[in-house]
Design an enzyme around this catalytic site. Structure first.
Site, mmCIF file in Angstrom:
data_model
loop_
_atom_site.group_PDB
_atom_site.id
_atom_site.type_symbol
_atom_site.label_atom_id
_atom_site.label_comp_id
_atom_site.label_asym_id
_atom_site.label_seq_id
_atom_site.Cartn_x
_atom_site.Cartn_y
_atom_site.Cartn_z
ATOM 1 N N ASN A 7 0.825 -1.210 0.000
ATOM 2 C CA ASN A 7 0.000 0.000 0.000
ATOM 3 C C ASN A 7 0.859 1.259 0.000
ATOM 4 O OD1 ASN A 7 -2.491 -1.482 0.305
ATOM 5 N ND2 ASN A 7 -1.849 -1.869 2.403
ATOM 6 N N HIS A 66 -13.774 -2.116 6.093
ATOM 7 C CA HIS A 66 -12.607 -2.831 6.603
ATOM 8 C C HIS A 66 -12.918 -3.541 7.927
ATOM 9 C CE1 HIS A 66 -8.386 -2.997 8.240
ATOM 10 N NE2 HIS A 66 -8.136 -3.239 6.967
ATOM 11 N N GLU A 124 -15.722 3.846 3.951
ATOM 12 C CA GLU A 124 -14.363 4.092 3.483
ATOM 13 C C GLU A 124 -14.458 5.006 2.270
ATOM 14 O OE1 GLU A 124 -11.998 0.496 2.862
ATOM 15 O OE2 GLU A 124 -13.069 -0.402 4.538
ATOM 16 N N SER A 176 -10.914 -0.993 0.357
ATOM 17 C CA SER A 176 -9.548 -1.518 0.368
ATOM 18 C C SER A 176 -9.355 -2.745 -0.516
ATOM 19 C CB SER A 176 -9.114 -1.827 1.797
ATOM 20 O OG SER A 176 -9.942 -2.810 2.370
ATOM 21 N N ASP A 203 -13.198 6.718 6.568
ATOM 22 C CA ASP A 203 -11.895 6.064 6.707
ATOM 23 C C ASP A 203 -11.184 6.207 5.362
ATOM 24 O OD1 ASP A 203 -9.842 4.151 6.549
ATOM 25 O OD2 ASP A 203 -10.895 2.692 7.803
ATOM 26 N N HIS A 263 -6.959 4.611 2.129
ATOM 27 C CA HIS A 263 -6.397 4.442 0.784
ATOM 28 C C HIS A 263 -6.529 5.692 -0.087
ATOM 29 C CE1 HIS A 263 -5.674 0.232 1.591
ATOM 30 N NE2 HIS A 263 -6.822 0.264 2.239
ATOM 31 N N LYS A 268 0.381 3.685 4.945
ATOM 32 C CA LYS A 268 0.151 3.324 3.543
ATOM 33 C C LYS A 268 0.863 4.354 2.659
ATOM 34 C CE LYS A 268 -3.474 0.314 4.834
ATOM 35 N NZ LYS A 268 -4.744 0.196 5.490
HETATM 36 C C1 LIG Z 1 -5.207 -0.586 6.680
HETATM 37 C C2 LIG Z 1 -6.545 -0.124 7.019
HETATM 38 C C3 LIG Z 1 -6.902 0.179 8.345
HETATM 39 C C4 LIG Z 1 -6.002 -0.120 9.497
HETATM 40 O O1 LIG Z 1 -4.939 0.751 9.565
HETATM 41 P P1 LIG Z 1 -3.603 0.304 10.291
HETATM 42 O O2 LIG Z 1 -2.858 1.546 10.519
HETATM 43 O O3 LIG Z 1 -2.927 -0.630 9.336
HETATM 44 O O4 LIG Z 1 -4.015 -0.385 11.567
HETATM 45 C C5 LIG Z 1 -8.138 0.738 8.575
HETATM 46 N N1 LIG Z 1 -9.015 0.936 7.568
HETATM 47 C C6 LIG Z 1 -8.723 0.616 6.308
HETATM 48 C C7 LIG Z 1 -9.726 0.859 5.247
HETATM 49 C C8 LIG Z 1 -7.487 0.060 5.993
HETATM 50 O O5 LIG Z 1 -7.213 -0.297 4.740
#
Ligand SMILES: *Cc1c(COP(=O)(O)O)cnc(C)c1O
Length: 384
Positions: A46, A132, A174, A178, A203, A206, A236
């Site tokens: 990522n 997620h 999101e 993801s 969230d 990405h 990421k």
């Molecule tokens: C990776 C991810 C998370 C978690 O984040 P981390 O910092 O890896 O714990 C939360 N939400 C989504 C959509 C993700 O892809």
């Protein structure tokens, strides 16, 4: 699970192609990675902008270690909140156009924080089905009613909102999904949040670094509202670690006072905040990297369209190649591996049953010839 049942349970996972094993990486993150002594071209990370191993980030972290030592030593509310972290929070908030921000050790912890500190018994969270796992766990752990709507189905969401007599309502989505790379209709979601007096939690794990000239999905869509709560992860595209929540000043103050996954944990190593500040400068100046990324996305989508497997409706660096059966997805990933390409097969429960896939993840550091190698291997033109 009892001790004596473990061997059979693990065998069962193997028999159903669901046993997960970790590949041990012996190189920095990047488009070329060394796994078990062999070098691979990676489409698995990522690290969309190729910052995880950027010399400026490494230098910032090194200087941070010299200045601040290694450990955070304490939780933020006791004696573990450092001026450089305060500075990083202010910079992050400004960068994404919000009043205030709060750093977390991980996106997982940030998701737990929001849902559990805003919602309690008698409240309700409305969550997209493709959210997620960390967001789903957060919803389950809160005592609120957990209502899931079909992916991006605004009509169903509106019915659920209209029926609900919950005191506090939170819509959780999101920005970029993801495992599919497609996006949420954020403007329409915000309109629903306004109409039904709900929070909208986005969230942007990405989107941050990639969308909105790096400033994330809300900037990309030009959205602002006191009901919006923004979360992005920093492991990421930002190439560091951790996450932050950004929003109104009172919201952030409330989190500091009530979010258990913020309060009862040791702060991140302060040197990481130095790397985060350096990463923000790189992200801001990364228009060329984002342009290369967009060109690569276009190349991959054109190259795969009309082929044996379908690609999703994604304009983001996440390009899923939907295969269906777990076994076939694993077989294709294995074939690509034999050709020196590292592409993860994603199986249930990470994705719905019957939707196993290869998750192609593109980086600004992929060269056109890397993409052509991937395309010809997927099409099967390459001899084993
Ligand atoms: C990776 C991810 C998370 C978690 O984040 P981390 O910092 O890896 O714990 C939360 N939400 C989504 C959509 C993700 O892809």
């Amino acid at each position: 699970m009892r001790l004596q049942d473990l061997p059979a349970a693990l065998l069962d996972l193997s028999a159903t192609h669901r046993r997960r094993q970790r590949a041990v990486i012996d190189s920095p993150q990047g488009v070329e990675v060394v796994v078990d002594g062999r070098s691979y071209l990676s489409f698995a990370s990522n690290d969309y902008l190729g910052l995880a191993d950027h010399p400026a980030l490494v230098r910032a972290a090194q200087q941070g270690l010299e200045r601040w030592g290694v450990g955070g030593g304490s939780s933020h509310l006791l004696a573990g909140h450092f001026s450089v972290q305060q500075e990083a929070e202010e910079a992050l908030a400004e960068f994404v156009g919000q009043e205030a921000a709060l750093l977390f050790g991980s996106g997982y912890a940030a998701n737990l924080a929001i849902v559990s500190s805003l919602l309690d018994r008698g409240d309700a969270v409305f969550a997209d089905r493709l959210n997620h796992a960390s967001l789903n766990d957060a919803c389950r752990l809160s005592r609120a009613e957990f209502k899931r709507f079909h992916h991006n189905d605004l009509a169903q969401l509106e019915r659920l909102l209209a029926e609900s007599d919950a005191k506090t309502k939170l819509i959780a989505v999101e920005s970029v999904y993801s495992m599919d790379g497609d996006e949420a209709p954020l403007a329409a979601l915000l309109a629903l949040a306004e109409r039904y007096d709900a929070w909208l939690y986005v969230d942007d794990a990405h989107g941050f670094g990639v969308l909105g000239e790096g400033r994330g999905a809300l900037v990309e869509h030009g959205l602002s509202s006191p009901r919006l709560i923004y979360m992005a992860t920093l492991g990421k595209a930002a190439g560091v670690a951790g996450a932050f929540i950004a929003g109104g000043g009172e919201l952030i103050d409330w989190l500091i006072n009530s979010a258990r996954s913020y309060i009862y944990t040791t702060s991140q190593p302060p040197a990481l905040a130095c790397a985060i500040l350096a990463s923000l400068r790189l992200i801001e100046a990364a228009d060329d990297r984002r342009a290369r990324l967009r060109a690569s996305i276009e190349t991959i989508r054109c190259g795969l369209s009309g082929g044996e497997y379908s690609v999703g409706a994604s304009r983001t660096p996440i390009q899923p190649l939907i295969i269906g059966s777990d076994e076939q997805a694993l077989a294709l990933a294995g074939r690509l591996r034999d050709h020196g390409l590292w592409v993860p097969a994603i199986r249930p429960p990470t994705v719905p049953e019957g939707a196993a896939r290869l998750r192609l993840s593109l980086s600004a550091m992929h060269e056109p010839e890397h993409l052509q190698r991937l395309l010809s291997c997927i099409r099967g033109d390459a001899a084993p």
